[in-house]
Design a protein around this motif. Structure first.
Motif, short mmCIF file in Angstrom:
data_model
loop_
_atom_site.label_atom_id
_atom_site.label_comp_id
_atom_site.label_asym_id
_atom_site.label_seq_id
_atom_site.Cartn_x
_atom_site.Cartn_y
_atom_site.Cartn_z
N PHE A 35 0.90 -1.27 0.10
CA PHE A 35 0.13 -0.03 0.15
C PHE A 35 0.73 1.25 0.02
O PHE A 35 1.95 1.22 0.75
N THR A 36 0.44 2.34 -0.82
CA THR A 36 1.24 3.38 -0.99
C THR A 36 0.74 4.57 -0.41
O THR A 36 0.75 4.91 0.69
N PHE A 39 -4.25 7.53 -3.47
CA PHE A 39 -4.43 8.01 -4.69
C PHE A 39 -3.81 7.01 -5.73
O PHE A 39 -3.62 7.28 -6.84
N GLU A 40 -2.95 5.95 -5.30
CA GLU A 40 -2.40 5.01 -6.04
C GLU A 40 -2.82 3.63 -5.97
O GLU A 40 -3.35 3.26 -4.90
N GLU A 41 -2.83 3.04 -6.99
CA GLU A 41 -3.13 1.46 -6.64
C GLU A 41 -2.14 0.73 -6.07
O GLU A 41 -0.92 0.92 -5.83
N GLN A 55 12.79 -3.56 -5.02
CA GLN A 55 12.71 -2.33 -4.54
C GLN A 55 11.38 -1.80 -4.32
O GLN A 55 10.55 -2.06 -5.31
N LEU A 56 11.04 -1.38 -3.14
CA LEU A 56 9.37 -0.91 -2.95
C LEU A 56 9.25 0.49 -3.90
O LEU A 56 10.33 1.27 -3.77
N PRO A 57 7.88 0.65 -4.03
CA PRO A 57 7.63 2.07 -4.60
C PRO A 57 8.27 3.09 -3.66
O PRO A 57 8.31 2.82 -2.59
N ALA A 60 5.97 3.76 -0.56
CA ALA A 60 5.35 2.50 0.19
C ALA A 60 5.24 2.96 1.54
O ALA A 60 5.98 3.73 2.25
N HIS A 61 4.17 2.35 2.01
CA HIS A 61 3.71 2.48 3.58
C HIS A 61 3.64 1.42 4.28
O HIS A 61 3.82 1.29 5.42
N VAL A 62 2.79 0.38 3.53
CA VAL A 62 2.57 -0.87 4.32
C VAL A 62 2.87 -1.99 3.40
O VAL A 62 2.45 -1.85 2.36
#
Length: 105
Positions: A35-36, A39-41, A55-57, A60-62
């Motif tokens: 989850f970012t 507003f993002e998929e 590598q995470l976006p 990235a948050h969760v």
């Protein structure tokens, strides 16, 4: 001389045992969901290969581990640093810095 030969033979036998007993890498079954922002998929990694590193976006948050293997979150863009273990069916917060990566056990 006999001692050196015996030691060398023992190490060679141990190395062969390790190589023979090491099975091929396999994919974890399931998906890792990232989850970012609202507003993002979602970013999804389906059946990630064992030993893989992603590598995470940058936002990235969760990270949610819906696989059958442990997933590790590493500080940095490579998976060389120690990682936080995320067990199957668990999640973990990753600060939105873009300097995090995941790997699969």
């Amino acid at each position: 001389m006999k001692l050196c030969r015996a030691i060398a033979t023992t190490f060679a036998a141990a190395a062969v045992t390790v190589l023979v007993s090491t099975g091929p890498a396999h994919a974890a079954t399931g998906e890792v969901i990232v989850f970012t922002t609202e507003f993002e998929e979602l970013t999804t990694y389906q059946d990630p290969a064992s030993g893989s590193c992603r590598q995470l976006p940058t936002t990235a948050h969760v990270v949610i581990n819906r696989t059958d293997a442990d997933v590790y979150i590493h500080a940095g863009s490579t998976c060389w640093s120690p990682g936080v273990t995320v067990a199957p069916d668990h999640g973990w917060h990753a600060p939105p810095s873009g300097m995090f990566s995941i790997s699969v056990a």
